[in-house]
Design an enzyme around this catalytic site. Sequence first.
Site, short mmCIF file in Angstrom:
data_model
loop_
_atom_site.label_atom_id
_atom_site.label_comp_id
_atom_site.label_asym_id
_atom_site.label_seq_id
_atom_site.Cartn_x
_atom_site.Cartn_y
_atom_site.Cartn_z
N PRO A 67 -30.20 70.32 23.83
CA PRO A 67 -30.93 70.96 24.92
C PRO A 67 -30.21 72.22 25.38
O PRO A 67 -29.01 72.19 25.68
CB PRO A 67 -30.96 69.89 26.02
CG PRO A 67 -29.76 69.05 25.74
CD PRO A 67 -29.57 69.06 24.25
N CYS A 124 -22.93 69.18 30.99
CA CYS A 124 -22.90 70.61 31.30
C CYS A 124 -21.88 70.90 32.38
O CYS A 124 -21.82 70.19 33.39
CB CYS A 124 -24.28 71.10 31.75
SG CYS A 124 -25.50 71.14 30.43
N ARG A 179 -26.07 75.89 19.61
CA ARG A 179 -26.36 77.32 19.53
C ARG A 179 -26.71 77.79 18.13
O ARG A 179 -27.38 78.80 17.95
CB ARG A 179 -25.16 78.11 20.06
CG ARG A 179 -24.86 77.84 21.51
CD ARG A 179 -25.93 78.42 22.41
NE ARG A 179 -25.92 77.81 23.74
CZ ARG A 179 -26.72 78.16 24.72
NH1 ARG A 179 -27.62 79.10 24.54
NH2 ARG A 179 -26.66 77.55 25.89
N LYS A 230 -25.50 62.10 27.98
CA LYS A 230 -24.76 63.15 27.27
C LYS A 230 -23.51 63.46 28.08
O LYS A 230 -23.60 63.81 29.27
CB LYS A 230 -25.61 64.40 27.10
CG LYS A 230 -25.00 65.44 26.16
CD LYS A 230 -25.97 66.58 25.90
CE LYS A 230 -25.44 67.52 24.81
NZ LYS A 230 -24.23 68.23 25.23
#
Length: 564
Positions: free
Chosen positions: A32, A131, A267, A172
């Site tokens: 994501p 994140c 990425r 995650k």
Amino acid sequence: DVMQRAGEELAASSSCPCCADAERCRAISVAPMIEVTDRHFRMLMRIISPGACPQLWSEMTWDRAILYNAPSEPEYAGNPDSGGLEPIIGFSPGERPLVLQLGGADPEPLARSARLAEAAGYDEINLNCGCPAQTKGRSRNCFGARLMFEPQRVADCCAAILGVVRLPVSVKIRLGVNECDSYAQLTAFVRLVAGAGVRHFIVHARKAILGLDPTKNRSVPPLRHEWVFALLDDFPHLRFHINGGVASLQQAAALLRAGVHGVMIGRRASADPYMFALTREAVAYAFAARGEESQPKQNAAGGGDGASRGACDWDTRPCASCGAGPPPTRREVLTGYAAYCSRAQAANWEKNKPERTARALLAPVLNLFHNTPASRVWKHAIMNASADAGRLHAEPVALILQGCVDALLASPGAVGECAPALLHQRPSFAPDPLPVEQEPPPRPCRVRPDDRAGGPDERRPRAGKPQPAGGKGGDAAPAGAPGVSPTKVGFCVFSSHKSTDEPTDECPGLHGPAGGARGDGQATRRGMEALLDPLTRVLLPVLASACVAALALAAVGSIPRRRW
């Protein structure tokens, strides 16, 4: 046509018939990424790789963003300008199987958001604990990797979600955050969250550093894939997907062969989306190399071979249910994506202006020709079209894409010559060769000055190592024979390798008839060292004293005379 129907016909099933089980469909997934993995990018990825592999993920979505746009929730009353849930969590049926990643830290809002996501048709819910959260603003409260400071809160959130949905719930995570980065703390976190019912963890194999920008958080903290393999050993009943530092399908296949349950690529997916045309081939190779075989499946004609076939076979036959066949060409990808763009422009799910919708549809195909001679020309054509607001408003995106293809084919020189092949050539998967153990390369020989006095054959046996009774030629040498001295040894030093006492071809100057020239050169060097050593011992102190005296005189000369 097959590319265009692939996504629409997949909506009836969340598992790919090409695989033996759904676990293999989730072996490789696209991470994501905010402002990258929107519904247009996800549909492009599904056209590039029809079927259910790779597994696709949504952008991270705040739980309160869902609640404030859901008419059934009380928060909706305070948001009169809401456009509904379609711009927030809407998706095309062809994107499935699809994972929704939620951001939040309170169990009750997360549970209500997960229930709405299940009703919308998502196949899995993921809680974002990886994140790097900001240290300022609203995000500083609790979000992303900051949740790893509070494993009990994460467990409560997951338990609340599992209590209201029937979907799988995953988390995650990172290896740690700031100073909370030991392996013991990581295992304690996993154990506590698994106790709430979570059986699937996606591990970004780096720790998070709060306050460091997201780009540097993907490169500054060291990569530790070995920790993920340690988790596999310590928690055999859980599933672990590895994320971080994976730049190719070959690398992903190697990690799958090593034993991880899945690999997530981030990425690199936006930098080279066409790479994923070979996802099923990479998964097939990885499972075949592990000795696992696919079950017989029905082919397009409806018949099965009735025998156990290798995993590499399922990627060569087209699937009647999901349209998964050979890897599509770039021309087929563009044809299928142009058809999708026509539907997306007509629907305008995000309720945007036509120019903004067109730019969002062109962005995913920017790197479709990555790492090819046509990459620069293609990017130039896409960016010029995205910057022309009048063209975006007047022309459909399908027509703009056709114009970019025409510009590519009309390019002068080598680009125009290779463009047809790039458009119509099907890729093939070539796994990385296994590393072959090789002998260390020869390094320069270094000999102690006092070890060559007795000649190259006067070597002292290394302690603890049995030595042959024979001399250089293998004949027995009596005790006290000349040329055999127990006090002198010649040896070769290799960096990061142990020294050896045996004659080798890598050091002919020590052991063998070819060592004369090398021995003369080393003798000359030792002579020069013996000559220069006393000079340096005398001259260096004298020069240092002269410099100090000169500095002192300069300092005294700068004082005005009246101060004397």
